[in-house]
Design a protein around this motif. Structure first.
Motif, PDB file in Angstrom:
ATOM      1  N   ARG A 297      -5.893  14.137  16.157  1.00  0.00           N
ATOM      2  CA  ARG A 297      -6.604  12.882  16.148  1.00  0.00           C
ATOM      3  C   ARG A 297      -7.169  12.206  14.763  1.00  0.00           C
ATOM      4  NH1 ARG A 297     -11.115  14.737  20.573  1.00  0.00           N
ATOM      5  NH2 ARG A 297     -12.000  12.818  20.095  1.00  0.00           N
ATOM      6  N   THR A 298      -7.366  11.096  14.852  1.00  0.00           N
ATOM      7  CA  THR A 298      -8.147  10.773  13.601  1.00  0.00           C
ATOM      8  C   THR A 298      -8.754   9.578  14.111  1.00  0.00           C
ATOM      9  OG1 THR A 298      -7.624   9.894  11.363  1.00  0.00           O
ATOM     10  CG2 THR A 298      -6.088   9.391  13.039  1.00  0.00           C
ATOM     11  N   SER A 299      -9.528   8.655  12.963  1.00  0.00           N
ATOM     12  CA  SER A 299     -10.518   7.630  13.241  1.00  0.00           C
ATOM     13  C   SER A 299      -9.500   6.241  13.502  1.00  0.00           C
ATOM     14  CB  SER A 299     -11.190   7.489  12.253  1.00  0.00           C
ATOM     15  OG  SER A 299     -10.870   7.055  10.939  1.00  0.00           O
ATOM     16  N   LEU A 300      -9.925   5.335  14.374  1.00  0.00           N
ATOM     17  CA  LEU A 300      -9.411   4.055  14.393  1.00  0.00           C
ATOM     18  C   LEU A 300      -9.181   3.407  13.058  1.00  0.00           C
ATOM     19  CD1 LEU A 300     -10.614   2.827  17.753  1.00  0.00           C
ATOM     20  CD2 LEU A 300      -8.135   3.928  17.205  1.00  0.00           C
ATOM     21  N   GLU A 301     -10.346   3.538  12.201  1.00  0.00           N
ATOM     22  CA  GLU A 301     -10.177   2.699  11.127  1.00  0.00           C
ATOM     23  C   GLU A 301      -9.559   3.180   9.770  1.00  0.00           C
ATOM     24  OE1 GLU A 301     -13.252   3.809  12.391  1.00  0.00           O
ATOM     25  OE2 GLU A 301     -13.102   2.195  13.765  1.00  0.00           O
ATOM     26  N   GLY A 302      -9.107   4.487  10.032  1.00  0.00           N
ATOM     27  CA  GLY A 302      -8.694   5.381   8.934  1.00  0.00           C
ATOM     28  C   GLY A 302      -6.964   5.099   8.480  1.00  0.00           C
ATOM     29  N   ARG A 303      -6.818   5.376   7.172  1.00  0.00           N
ATOM     30  CA  ARG A 303      -5.610   5.107   6.550  1.00  0.00           C
ATOM     31  C   ARG A 303      -4.433   5.952   7.285  1.00  0.00           C
ATOM     32  NH1 ARG A 303      -4.600   6.911   0.385  1.00  0.00           N
ATOM     33  NH2 ARG A 303      -5.875   8.467   1.318  1.00  0.00           N
ATOM     34  N   LEU A 304      -4.720   7.159   8.097  1.00  0.00           N
ATOM     35  CA  LEU A 304      -3.830   7.857   8.748  1.00  0.00           C
ATOM     36  C   LEU A 304      -3.364   7.168  10.116  1.00  0.00           C
ATOM     37  CD1 LEU A 304      -2.048  10.332   9.216  1.00  0.00           C
ATOM     38  CD2 LEU A 304      -4.418  11.414  10.398  1.00  0.00           C
TER      39      LEU A 304
ATOM     40  N   ARG B 111      -2.018  20.046   7.681  1.00  0.00           N
ATOM     41  CA  ARG B 111      -2.090  19.028   6.557  1.00  0.00           C
ATOM     42  C   ARG B 111      -0.676  18.093   7.194  1.00  0.00           C
ATOM     43  NH1 ARG B 111      -3.556  23.018   4.172  1.00  0.00           N
ATOM     44  NH2 ARG B 111      -1.658  23.874   3.873  1.00  0.00           N
ATOM     45  N   ILE B 112      -1.168  16.845   7.700  1.00  0.00           N
ATOM     46  CA  ILE B 112      -0.107  15.913   7.740  1.00  0.00           C
ATOM     47  C   ILE B 112       0.455  14.988   6.781  1.00  0.00           C
ATOM     48  CG2 ILE B 112      -1.639  14.020   8.684  1.00  0.00           C
ATOM     49  CD1 ILE B 112       1.219  15.012  10.642  1.00  0.00           C
ATOM     50  N   ALA B 113       1.611  15.134   6.356  1.00  0.00           N
ATOM     51  CA  ALA B 113       2.124  14.266   5.353  1.00  0.00           C
ATOM     52  C   ALA B 113       2.876  12.838   5.796  1.00  0.00           C
ATOM     53  CB  ALA B 113       3.007  14.976   4.362  1.00  0.00           C
ATOM     54  N   PHE B 114       2.572  11.772   5.142  1.00  0.00           N
ATOM     55  CA  PHE B 114       3.099  10.462   5.564  1.00  0.00           C
ATOM     56  C   PHE B 114       3.110   9.569   4.443  1.00  0.00           C
ATOM     57  CE2 PHE B 114      -1.401  10.510   5.972  1.00  0.00           C
ATOM     58  CZ  PHE B 114      -1.980   9.271   5.499  1.00  0.00           C
ATOM     59  N   GLU B 115       3.881   8.372   4.576  1.00  0.00           N
ATOM     60  CA  GLU B 115       3.865   7.526   3.823  1.00  0.00           C
ATOM     61  C   GLU B 115       2.913   6.311   3.986  1.00  0.00           C
ATOM     62  OE1 GLU B 115       4.432   4.944   0.957  1.00  0.00           O
ATOM     63  OE2 GLU B 115       5.941   6.619   0.765  1.00  0.00           O
ATOM     64  N   ASP B 116       1.823   6.056   3.005  1.00  0.00           N
ATOM     65  CA  ASP B 116       0.929   5.062   3.247  1.00  0.00           C
ATOM     66  C   ASP B 116       0.974   3.706   2.643  1.00  0.00           C
ATOM     67  OD1 ASP B 116       0.118   5.535   0.776  1.00  0.00           O
ATOM     68  OD2 ASP B 116      -1.875   6.007   1.229  1.00  0.00           O
ATOM     69  N   GLY B 117       2.150   3.403   2.358  1.00  0.00           N
ATOM     70  CA  GLY B 117       2.394   2.201   1.534  1.00  0.00           C
ATOM     71  C   GLY B 117       2.090   2.296   0.150  1.00  0.00           C
ATOM     72  N   GLU B 118       1.355   3.283  -0.510  1.00  0.00           N
ATOM     73  CA  GLU B 118       1.070   3.558  -1.954  1.00  0.00           C
ATOM     74  C   GLU B 118       2.047   4.895  -2.569  1.00  0.00           C
ATOM     75  OE1 GLU B 118      -2.770   3.299  -3.058  1.00  0.00           O
ATOM     76  OE2 GLU B 118      -3.273   1.865  -1.378  1.00  0.00           O
ATOM     77  N   GLY B 119       2.722   5.426  -1.513  1.00  0.00           N
ATOM     78  CA  GLY B 119       3.370   6.781  -1.750  1.00  0.00           C
ATOM     79  C   GLY B 119       3.243   7.771  -0.775  1.00  0.00           C
ATOM     80  N   PRO B 120       3.866   8.801  -0.958  1.00  0.00           N
ATOM     81  CA  PRO B 120       3.539   9.954   0.060  1.00  0.00           C
ATOM     82  C   PRO B 120       2.116  10.542   0.187  1.00  0.00           C
ATOM     83  CG  PRO B 120       5.463  10.310  -1.443  1.00  0.00           C
ATOM     84  CD  PRO B 120       4.920   9.285  -1.937  1.00  0.00           C
ATOM     85  N   THR B 121       1.484  10.874   0.704  1.00  0.00           N
ATOM     86  CA  THR B 121       0.105  11.168   1.130  1.00  0.00           C
ATOM     87  C   THR B 121       0.100  12.285   2.146  1.00  0.00           C
ATOM     88  OG1 THR B 121      -0.771   9.011   0.754  1.00  0.00           O
ATOM     89  CG2 THR B 121      -2.048  10.276   1.832  1.00  0.00           C
ATOM     90  N   MET B 122      -0.897  13.178   1.801  1.00  0.00           N
ATOM     91  CA  MET B 122      -1.170  14.246   2.741  1.00  0.00           C
ATOM     92  C   MET B 122      -2.714  14.520   2.921  1.00  0.00           C
ATOM     93  SD  MET B 122       0.335  18.224   2.241  1.00  0.00           S
ATOM     94  CE  MET B 122       1.640  17.675   2.304  1.00  0.00           C
ATOM     95  N   VAL B 123      -3.061  14.747   4.291  1.00  0.00           N
ATOM     96  CA  VAL B 123      -4.328  14.650   4.633  1.00  0.00           C
ATOM     97  C   VAL B 123      -4.737  15.955   5.756  1.00  0.00           C
ATOM     98  CG1 VAL B 123      -5.218  12.374   4.099  1.00  0.00           C
ATOM     99  CG2 VAL B 123      -4.532  13.144   6.345  1.00  0.00           C
ATOM    100  N   PRO B 124      -5.777  16.592   5.458  1.00  0.00           N
ATOM    101  CA  PRO B 124      -5.878  17.603   6.341  1.00  0.00           C
ATOM    102  C   PRO B 124      -6.354  17.008   7.980  1.00  0.00           C
ATOM    103  CG  PRO B 124      -7.618  17.414   5.005  1.00  0.00           C
ATOM    104  CD  PRO B 124      -6.960  16.459   4.708  1.00  0.00           C
ATOM    105  N   VAL B 125      -5.949  17.618   8.926  1.00  0.00           N
ATOM    106  CA  VAL B 125      -6.266  17.344  10.274  1.00  0.00           C
ATOM    107  C   VAL B 125      -6.639  18.553  11.094  1.00  0.00           C
ATOM    108  CG1 VAL B 125      -5.126  14.994  10.265  1.00  0.00           C
ATOM    109  CG2 VAL B 125      -3.971  17.193  11.203  1.00  0.00           C
TER     110      VAL B 125
END
Length: 141
Positions: A55-62, A29-43
């Motif tokens: 890797r992630t999608s070009l259009e994604g929030r990450l 899981r990668i944790a990052f700040e997305d402008g709305e607060g701390p966020t964590m997503v699996p990768v």
């Protein structure tokens, strides 16, 4: 009733053991700040020395959150991987903190292979260079 000789022990793991545990790659899981607060997503990820490649999608929030306008710049992130056995209540957890940056061109071509599980294009490649690596293991003795 459980035996008195079997009790949980929580131990701190050194950097070398942490990197050994996450070296096979897989899902973290990668944790990052997305402008709305701390966020964590699996990768899906792979380890290259003391760096984590994902890797992630070009259009994604990450992707949007980790891109920086500063050439060669990094975005502060954290990466976590764990493994636990429900039956024994044993397992480990590793936390990697550092700067993530996009991989481009030849650098991307030389990067370790990461095979994303989700369908669709995952054309945004990132490398998180470990600044801090820590971990803990819970075991029974």
């Amino acid at each position: 009733m459980a035996s008195d000789s079997v009790h949980p022990v929580l131990e701190e793991l050194d950097r070398e053991e942490c990197l050994r545990l996450i070296a096979p790659g897989g899902i973290g899981r990668i944790a990052f700040e997305d402008g709305e607060g701390p966020t964590m997503v699996p990768v899906n990820y792979a380890v290259d020395g003391e760096s984590v490649v994902f890797r992630t999608s070009l259009e994604g929030r990450l992707n949007r959150s980790l891109l920086t306008a500063v050439p060669g710049g990094q975005v502060r992130t954290a990466f976590e991987v764990d493994a636990f056995e429900d039956g024994t209540h044993e397992g480990w957890s590793v936390l990697v903190r550092g700067g993530a940056r996009p991989l481009e061109g030849e650098e991307r071509e030389r990067a370790v292979r990461v095979d994303p599980w989700p369908g669709g294009e995952r054309e945004a490649w990132f490398c998180l260079t470990a600044r801090e690596v820590s971990g803990r293991r819970l075991r029974r003795t």
